[in-house]
Motif scaffolding. Sequence first.
Motif, mmCIF file in Angstrom:
data_model
loop_
_atom_site.group_PDB
_atom_site.id
_atom_site.type_symbol
_atom_site.label_atom_id
_atom_site.label_comp_id
_atom_site.label_asym_id
_atom_site.label_seq_id
_atom_site.Cartn_x
_atom_site.Cartn_y
_atom_site.Cartn_z
ATOM 1 N N ILE A 59 0.875 -1.172 0.000
ATOM 2 C CA ILE A 59 0.000 0.000 0.000
ATOM 3 C C ILE A 59 0.910 1.219 0.000
ATOM 4 O O ILE A 59 1.758 1.368 0.883
ATOM 5 C CB ILE A 59 -0.920 0.030 1.234
ATOM 6 C CG1 ILE A 59 -1.860 -1.174 1.231
ATOM 7 C CG2 ILE A 59 -1.710 1.337 1.280
ATOM 8 C CD1 ILE A 59 -2.673 -1.326 2.501
ATOM 9 N N THR A 60 0.751 2.076 -1.003
ATOM 10 C CA THR A 60 1.571 3.282 -1.114
ATOM 11 C C THR A 60 0.663 4.499 -1.209
ATOM 12 O O THR A 60 -0.210 4.563 -2.085
ATOM 13 C CB THR A 60 2.479 3.222 -2.364
ATOM 14 O OG1 THR A 60 3.268 2.036 -2.313
ATOM 15 C CG2 THR A 60 3.394 4.440 -2.431
ATOM 16 N N VAL A 61 0.859 5.443 -0.297
ATOM 17 C CA VAL A 61 0.082 6.685 -0.298
ATOM 18 C C VAL A 61 1.059 7.845 -0.391
ATOM 19 O O VAL A 61 1.943 7.995 0.456
ATOM 20 C CB VAL A 61 -0.783 6.816 0.974
ATOM 21 C CG1 VAL A 61 -1.580 8.119 0.942
ATOM 22 C CG2 VAL A 61 -1.704 5.609 1.133
ATOM 23 N N THR A 62 0.897 8.660 -1.443
ATOM 24 C CA THR A 62 1.776 9.812 -1.659
ATOM 25 C C THR A 62 0.918 11.054 -1.799
ATOM 26 O O THR A 62 0.093 11.153 -2.710
ATOM 27 C CB THR A 62 2.637 9.628 -2.926
ATOM 28 O OG1 THR A 62 3.344 8.387 -2.839
ATOM 29 C CG2 THR A 62 3.630 10.774 -3.073
ATOM 30 N N GLY A 63 1.093 11.997 -0.890
ATOM 31 C CA GLY A 63 0.313 13.226 -0.924
ATOM 32 C C GLY A 63 1.210 14.444 -0.939
ATOM 33 O O GLY A 63 2.160 14.539 -0.166
ATOM 34 N N THR A 64 0.913 15.371 -1.827
ATOM 35 C CA THR A 64 1.680 16.610 -1.963
ATOM 36 C C THR A 64 0.708 17.777 -1.898
ATOM 37 O O THR A 64 -0.408 17.687 -2.402
ATOM 38 C CB THR A 64 2.440 16.643 -3.310
ATOM 39 O OG1 THR A 64 3.261 15.485 -3.398
ATOM 40 C CG2 THR A 64 3.299 17.892 -3.434
ATOM 41 N N ASN A 65 1.148 18.865 -1.297
ATOM 42 C CA ASN A 65 0.292 20.034 -1.217
ATOM 43 C C ASN A 65 1.008 21.248 -1.791
ATOM 44 O O ASN A 65 2.162 21.506 -1.454
ATOM 45 C CB ASN A 65 -0.122 20.312 0.227
ATOM 46 C CG ASN A 65 -1.329 21.218 0.280
ATOM 47 O OD1 ASN A 65 -1.241 22.377 -0.080
ATOM 48 N ND2 ASN A 65 -2.462 20.684 0.691
ATOM 49 N N THR A 66 0.313 21.978 -2.642
ATOM 50 C CA THR A 66 0.880 23.194 -3.228
ATOM 51 C C THR A 66 0.094 24.437 -2.820
ATOM 52 O O THR A 66 0.274 25.506 -3.385
ATOM 53 C CB THR A 66 0.920 23.089 -4.764
ATOM 54 O OG1 THR A 66 -0.416 22.866 -5.256
ATOM 55 C CG2 THR A 66 1.808 21.941 -5.219
ATOM 56 N N GLY A 67 -0.794 24.279 -1.814
ATOM 57 C CA GLY A 67 -1.600 25.401 -1.349
ATOM 58 C C GLY A 67 -0.772 26.457 -0.643
ATOM 59 O O GLY A 67 0.337 26.207 -0.177
ATOM 60 N N THR A 68 -1.317 27.654 -0.544
ATOM 61 C CA THR A 68 -0.571 28.788 0.007
ATOM 62 C C THR A 68 -1.037 29.228 1.383
ATOM 63 O O THR A 68 -0.404 30.073 2.005
ATOM 64 C CB THR A 68 -0.679 29.994 -0.935
ATOM 65 O OG1 THR A 68 -2.074 30.305 -1.115
ATOM 66 C CG2 THR A 68 -0.059 29.692 -2.291
ATOM 67 N N GLY A 69 -2.133 28.680 1.873
ATOM 68 C CA GLY A 69 -2.657 29.101 3.163
ATOM 69 C C GLY A 69 -2.219 28.184 4.290
ATOM 70 O O GLY A 69 -1.140 27.597 4.254
ATOM 71 N N SER A 70 -3.075 28.035 5.289
ATOM 72 C CA SER A 70 -2.755 27.236 6.475
ATOM 73 C C SER A 70 -3.445 25.878 6.434
ATOM 74 O O SER A 70 -4.424 25.671 5.725
ATOM 75 C CB SER A 70 -3.185 27.988 7.736
ATOM 76 O OG SER A 70 -2.408 29.159 7.902
ATOM 77 N N ARG A 71 -2.878 24.945 7.233
ATOM 78 C CA ARG A 71 -3.426 23.600 7.390
ATOM 79 C C ARG A 71 -3.525 22.859 6.052
ATOM 80 O O ARG A 71 -4.482 22.153 5.789
ATOM 81 C CB ARG A 71 -4.774 23.641 8.110
ATOM 82 C CG ARG A 71 -4.689 24.261 9.510
ATOM 83 C CD ARG A 71 -6.046 24.448 10.140
ATOM 84 N NE ARG A 71 -6.981 25.196 9.302
ATOM 85 C CZ ARG A 71 -6.985 26.518 9.182
ATOM 86 N NH1 ARG A 71 -6.119 27.265 9.846
ATOM 87 N NH2 ARG A 71 -7.867 27.111 8.404
ATOM 88 N N ASN A 72 -2.520 23.043 5.222
ATOM 89 C CA ASN A 72 -2.459 22.354 3.932
ATOM 90 C C ASN A 72 -1.450 21.210 4.041
ATOM 91 O O ASN A 72 -0.247 21.405 3.907
ATOM 92 C CB ASN A 72 -2.051 23.326 2.821
ATOM 93 C CG ASN A 72 -3.156 24.317 2.515
ATOM 94 O OD1 ASN A 72 -4.312 23.951 2.408
ATOM 95 N ND2 ASN A 72 -2.801 25.579 2.387
ATOM 96 N N SER A 73 -1.958 20.019 4.314
ATOM 97 C CA SER A 73 -1.104 18.860 4.555
ATOM 98 C C SER A 73 -1.011 17.983 3.322
ATOM 99 O O SER A 73 -1.925 17.927 2.498
ATOM 100 C CB SER A 73 -1.643 18.045 5.734
ATOM 101 O OG SER A 73 -1.622 18.826 6.918
ATOM 102 N N GLY A 74 0.115 17.252 3.226
ATOM 103 C CA GLY A 74 0.274 16.308 2.130
ATOM 104 C C GLY A 74 -0.667 15.126 2.278
ATOM 105 O O GLY A 74 -1.393 14.761 1.360
ATOM 106 N N ILE A 75 -0.650 14.504 3.456
ATOM 107 C CA ILE A 75 -1.551 13.402 3.788
ATOM 108 C C ILE A 75 -2.260 13.747 5.091
ATOM 109 O O ILE A 75 -1.628 14.205 6.038
ATOM 110 C CB ILE A 75 -0.791 12.076 3.988
ATOM 111 C CG1 ILE A 75 -0.107 11.634 2.691
ATOM 112 C CG2 ILE A 75 -1.718 10.978 4.498
ATOM 113 C CD1 ILE A 75 0.836 10.456 2.885
ATOM 114 N N TYR A 76 -3.573 13.516 5.127
ATOM 115 C CA TYR A 76 -4.319 13.681 6.375
ATOM 116 C C TYR A 76 -5.254 12.491 6.523
ATOM 117 O O TYR A 76 -6.105 12.242 5.668
ATOM 118 C CB TYR A 76 -5.105 14.988 6.376
ATOM 119 C CG TYR A 76 -5.922 15.241 7.642
ATOM 120 C CD1 TYR A 76 -5.537 14.734 8.873
ATOM 121 C CD2 TYR A 76 -7.083 15.993 7.584
ATOM 122 C CE1 TYR A 76 -6.282 14.972 10.026
ATOM 123 C CE2 TYR A 76 -7.830 16.244 8.730
ATOM 124 C CZ TYR A 76 -7.430 15.726 9.946
ATOM 125 O OH TYR A 76 -8.163 15.961 11.069
#
Length: 204
Positions: A59-76
């Motif tokens: 099982i592979t989970v890859t999360g990336t975030n490019t947001g500019t504000g707060s609480r922007n996580s890659g994986i939640y």
Amino acid sequence: TGGGTTSANHGVSVIGGSDIRVTGGTGKVTLTGTGNGVNDSYGVFLFTGTEVTAAGGDITVTGTNTGTGSRNSGIYTTGATLRAGGAGSVELSGTGGGGAASTGSIGARLGAGTTVAADGTGTVTITGVAGSGTSGNLGVEIGARMVVTTLYVDVTVAGTGSVSGAARTLGVNHATVLRRIAAFEAAIVTEIFDKTAKGYAVPP
């Protein structure tokens, strides 16, 4: 890939009670997502009651975030279960987003009640790179009542943040954090971090 200029733009969002399963053989489960928005956007979001299982594969989970504000996580994740059997391993890798004034942008945020398990001979690896901003931007956050287990082999959890971020979180100055790290490394006669221009990271 989530898009837009508002909040809650997730790359992959799995609603509670959903199952993603490979029930036989060595089939793999791969979830990859990129979140992009002002606040509260996640690359991969696994909600309470979600179950991701692979009978004998990874099982592979890859999360990336490019947001500019707060609480922007890659994986939640919150209350989700990820479980691999046989020779299957579980690997979670997240990169937080955020801007100069952001808070709470976490690479891999594993919330309350989450379970990550390899029930056979596989490993569990969790890595995270903190988002930028002013405070609370962590590489990996492990929440209350979270369970990480393997039957026979290694569990690895590694996060990358910054000295400045650690200082803000601890309520001390940058120099105090550096002194504490240096004193700890001297006491155990081992360098525990790779020092880079982007921050301190646990070496592979």
